[in-house]
Design a protein around this motif. Structure first.
Motif, PDB file in Angstrom:
ATOM      1  N   UNK A 196       0.866  -1.020  -0.060  1.00 26.44           N
ATOM      2  CA  UNK A 196      -0.030   0.207  -0.101  1.00 26.44           C
ATOM      3  C   UNK A 196       0.915   1.154  -0.102  1.00 26.44           C
ATOM      4  N   UNK A 197       0.588   2.188  -0.926  1.00 20.24           N
ATOM      5  CA  UNK A 197       1.559   3.257  -0.890  1.00 20.24           C
ATOM      6  C   UNK A 197       0.872   4.751  -0.513  1.00 20.24           C
ATOM      7  N   UNK A 198       1.320   5.679   0.241  1.00 17.43           N
ATOM      8  CA  UNK A 198       0.638   6.736   0.288  1.00 17.43           C
ATOM      9  C   UNK A 198       2.033   7.856   0.243  1.00 17.43           C
ATOM     10  N   UNK A 199       1.888   8.725  -0.681  1.00 18.11           N
ATOM     11  CA  UNK A 199       2.846   9.946  -0.954  1.00 18.11           C
ATOM     12  C   UNK A 199       2.357  11.295  -0.962  1.00 18.11           C
ATOM     13  N   UNK A 200       2.425  12.277   0.067  1.00 18.48           N
ATOM     14  CA  UNK A 200       1.968  13.312  -0.106  1.00 18.48           C
ATOM     15  C   UNK A 200       2.394  14.097   1.153  1.00 18.48           C
ATOM     16  N   UNK A 201       2.176  15.566   1.190  1.00 20.12           N
ATOM     17  CA  UNK A 201       2.528  16.518   2.000  1.00 20.12           C
ATOM     18  C   UNK A 201       1.054  17.228   2.595  1.00 20.12           C
ATOM     19  N   UNK A 202       0.932  17.738   3.981  1.00 14.35           N
ATOM     20  CA  UNK A 202      -0.226  18.711   4.511  1.00 14.35           C
ATOM     21  C   UNK A 202      -1.305  17.757   3.951  1.00 14.35           C
ATOM     22  N   UNK A 203      -1.664  16.698   4.246  1.00 21.34           N
ATOM     23  CA  UNK A 203      -2.554  15.912   3.983  1.00 21.34           C
ATOM     24  C   UNK A 203      -3.427  15.243   5.367  1.00 21.34           C
ATOM     25  N   UNK A 204      -2.906  15.895   6.427  1.00 18.34           N
ATOM     26  CA  UNK A 204      -3.553  15.187   7.597  1.00 18.34           C
ATOM     27  C   UNK A 204      -5.140  15.490   7.841  1.00 18.34           C
ATOM     28  N   UNK A 205      -5.561  16.325   7.400  1.00 15.27           N
ATOM     29  CA  UNK A 205      -7.209  16.644   7.387  1.00 15.27           C
ATOM     30  C   UNK A 205      -7.869  15.442   6.650  1.00 15.27           C
ATOM     31  N   UNK A 206      -7.050  15.215   5.543  1.00 12.68           N
ATOM     32  CA  UNK A 206      -7.738  14.277   4.633  1.00 12.68           C
ATOM     33  C   UNK A 206      -7.784  12.717   5.086  1.00 12.68           C
ATOM     34  N   UNK A 207      -6.593  12.323   5.683  1.00 12.62           N
ATOM     35  CA  UNK A 207      -6.174  10.943   6.004  1.00 12.62           C
ATOM     36  C   UNK A 207      -6.784  10.708   7.570  1.00 12.62           C
ATOM     37  N   UNK A 211       0.647 -10.046   5.540  1.00 14.31           N
ATOM     38  CA  UNK A 211       0.324 -10.251   4.171  1.00 14.31           C
ATOM     39  C   UNK A 211       0.203  -8.719   3.396  1.00 14.31           C
ATOM     40  N   UNK A 212       0.706  -7.700   4.040  1.00 13.79           N
ATOM     41  CA  UNK A 212       0.763  -6.231   3.576  1.00 13.79           C
ATOM     42  C   UNK A 212       1.854  -5.555   4.207  1.00 13.79           C
ATOM     43  N   UNK A 213       2.176  -4.714   3.367  1.00 15.38           N
ATOM     44  CA  UNK A 213       3.425  -3.774   3.680  1.00 15.38           C
ATOM     45  C   UNK A 213       2.889  -2.445   3.427  1.00 15.38           C
ATOM     46  N   UNK A 214       3.509  -1.431   3.885  1.00 11.36           N
ATOM     47  CA  UNK A 214       3.195   0.071   3.759  1.00 11.36           C
ATOM     48  C   UNK A 214       4.320   0.928   3.473  1.00 11.36           C
ATOM     49  N   UNK A 215       4.265   1.594   2.182  1.00 11.94           N
ATOM     50  CA  UNK A 215       5.273   2.538   1.870  1.00 11.94           C
ATOM     51  C   UNK A 215       4.723   4.052   2.064  1.00 11.94           C
ATOM     52  N   UNK A 216       5.413   4.733   2.674  1.00  9.85           N
ATOM     53  CA  UNK A 216       5.068   6.313   2.965  1.00  9.85           C
ATOM     54  C   UNK A 216       6.128   7.245   2.333  1.00  9.85           C
ATOM     55  N   UNK A 217       5.657   7.896   1.429  1.00  4.09           N
ATOM     56  CA  UNK A 217       6.532   8.995   0.896  1.00  4.09           C
ATOM     57  C   UNK A 217       6.260  10.273   1.502  1.00  4.09           C
ATOM     58  N   UNK A 218       7.198  11.077   2.100  1.00  5.98           N
ATOM     59  CA  UNK A 218       6.918  12.471   2.626  1.00  5.98           C
ATOM     60  C   UNK A 218       6.498  12.429   3.953  1.00  5.98           C
ATOM     61  N   UNK A 219       5.620  12.004   4.178  1.00  2.00           N
ATOM     62  CA  UNK A 219       4.189  12.506   5.469  1.00  2.00           C
ATOM     63  C   UNK A 219       4.906  11.578   6.728  1.00  2.00           C
ATOM     64  N   UNK A 220       5.743  12.089   7.333  1.00  2.00           N
ATOM     65  CA  UNK A 220       6.165  11.258   8.377  1.00  2.00           C
ATOM     66  C   UNK A 220       5.120  10.995   9.500  1.00  2.00           C
ATOM     67  N   UNK A 221       4.231  12.046   9.651  1.00  2.00           N
ATOM     68  CA  UNK A 221       3.226  12.078  10.842  1.00  2.00           C
ATOM     69  C   UNK A 221       2.199  10.735  10.472  1.00  2.00           C
ATOM     70  N   UNK A 222       1.984  10.779   9.168  1.00  2.00           N
ATOM     71  CA  UNK A 222       1.033   9.570   8.786  1.00  2.00           C
ATOM     72  C   UNK A 222       2.021   8.092   9.254  1.00  2.00           C
ATOM     73  N   UNK A 223       3.151   8.082   8.552  1.00  2.00           N
ATOM     74  CA  UNK A 223       3.849   6.887   8.858  1.00  2.00           C
ATOM     75  C   UNK A 223       3.807   6.566  10.075  1.00  2.00           C
ATOM     76  N   UNK A 224       4.101   7.603  10.958  1.00  2.00           N
ATOM     77  CA  UNK A 224       4.390   7.122  12.573  1.00  2.00           C
ATOM     78  C   UNK A 224       2.748   6.651  13.151  1.00  2.00           C
ATOM     79  N   UNK A 225       1.906   7.281  12.597  1.00  2.00           N
ATOM     80  CA  UNK A 225       0.367   6.681  12.980  1.00  2.00           C
ATOM     81  C   UNK A 225      -0.042   5.574  12.296  1.00  2.00           C
ATOM     82  N   UNK A 226       0.767   4.630  11.420  1.00  2.00           N
ATOM     83  CA  UNK A 226       0.320   3.590  10.643  1.00  2.00           C
ATOM     84  C   UNK A 226       0.752   2.573  11.751  1.00  2.00           C
ATOM     85  N   UNK A 227      -0.038   1.541  12.051  1.00  2.00           N
ATOM     86  CA  UNK A 227       0.012   0.503  12.804  1.00  2.00           C
ATOM     87  C   UNK A 227       0.442  -0.804  12.010  1.00  2.00           C
ATOM     88  N   UNK A 228       1.483  -0.644  11.487  1.00  2.00           N
ATOM     89  CA  UNK A 228       1.997  -1.968  10.630  1.00  2.00           C
ATOM     90  C   UNK A 228       3.319  -2.193  10.603  1.00  2.00           C
TER      91      UNK A 228
END
Length: 218
Positions: A75-86, A103-120
């Protein structure tokens, strides 16, 4: 020698309202013409300058479609300033990745806060990187998250991220804002209007590899 000035603009100017009120929108009034990427932006900008043209976003090259098969989906997420959306879909996202643990892995580009909040446990953070590297991460992904709530700022954005996802073979799981004009739900991508629909859609895409591949091909 005469000079022709063309102002390029790709976001809602009122996001920087204080600046533009102070400048009286001289950036747009003083140019000979303006180029932008969406009809919504063009309509707004014409009040300052009648010479506005739309150049829709596109990609420079279309790489060969590469569809991965295997026990782990990315699963991919790449963005900035999207906290209100995610933020509204985060609990649902974490429930799904917990259910698909291993059975799943997550790649996050740029958004460190989203990465830290992901429980994977299987997740990777990529800081600011060159555009070709961003495209390569997309090409290694199966599903891409495109959250975009119906705000004024978001409605003036373009569908560039969907175009990038489609070029890379990643199935877009997106809000209807902007993307409903391009994505055919269940044919070229997957749309959701609520956290519940997001959770169901993500689980469906992770469960059904054949569906993912067909959407990517389409």
């Amino acid at each position: 020698h005469a000079a022709l000035t063309v102002q390029e603009w790709d976001d809602d100017p009122l996001h920087w309202e204080d600046h533009f009120q102070q400048s009286q929108f001289i950036e747009f009034r003083s140019a000979h013409a303006i180029q932008t990427s969406t009809p919504a932006l063009a309509e707004y900008l014409r009040q300052f300058n009648p010479e506005v043209r739309i150049f829709p976003n596109c990609i420079a090259t279309l790489p060969p479609l590469r569809l991965e098969t295997g026990p782990v989906a990315t699963i991919f997420f790449g963005a900035l300033n999207r906290k209100a959306d995610w933020e509204p879909i985060l609990p649902a996202f974490n429930r799904v990745v917990a259910a698909y643990r291993g059975r799943v892995r997550v790649i996050v580009v740029l958004d460190r806060e989203f990465f830290d909040a992901v429980e994977c446990p299987e997740k990777r953070f990529v800081p600011f990187c060159p555009y070709p590297q961003y495209q390569e991460w997309l090409r290694q992904s199966d599903v891409a998250l495109l959250p975009l709530l119906p705000t004024r700022f978001n409605r003036m954005k373009s569908d560039l991220k969907f175009i990038e996802c489609a070029a890379g073979g990643a199935v877009a799981l997106a809000n209807p804002t902007v993307y409903a004009d391009t994505i055919e739900h269940g044919k070229t991508g997957w749309l959701y209007e609520s956290a519940e629909q997001f959770e169901q859609g993500l689980a469906r895409l992770l469960d059904d590899q054949a569906l993912r591949h067909q959407l990517a091909k389409n």
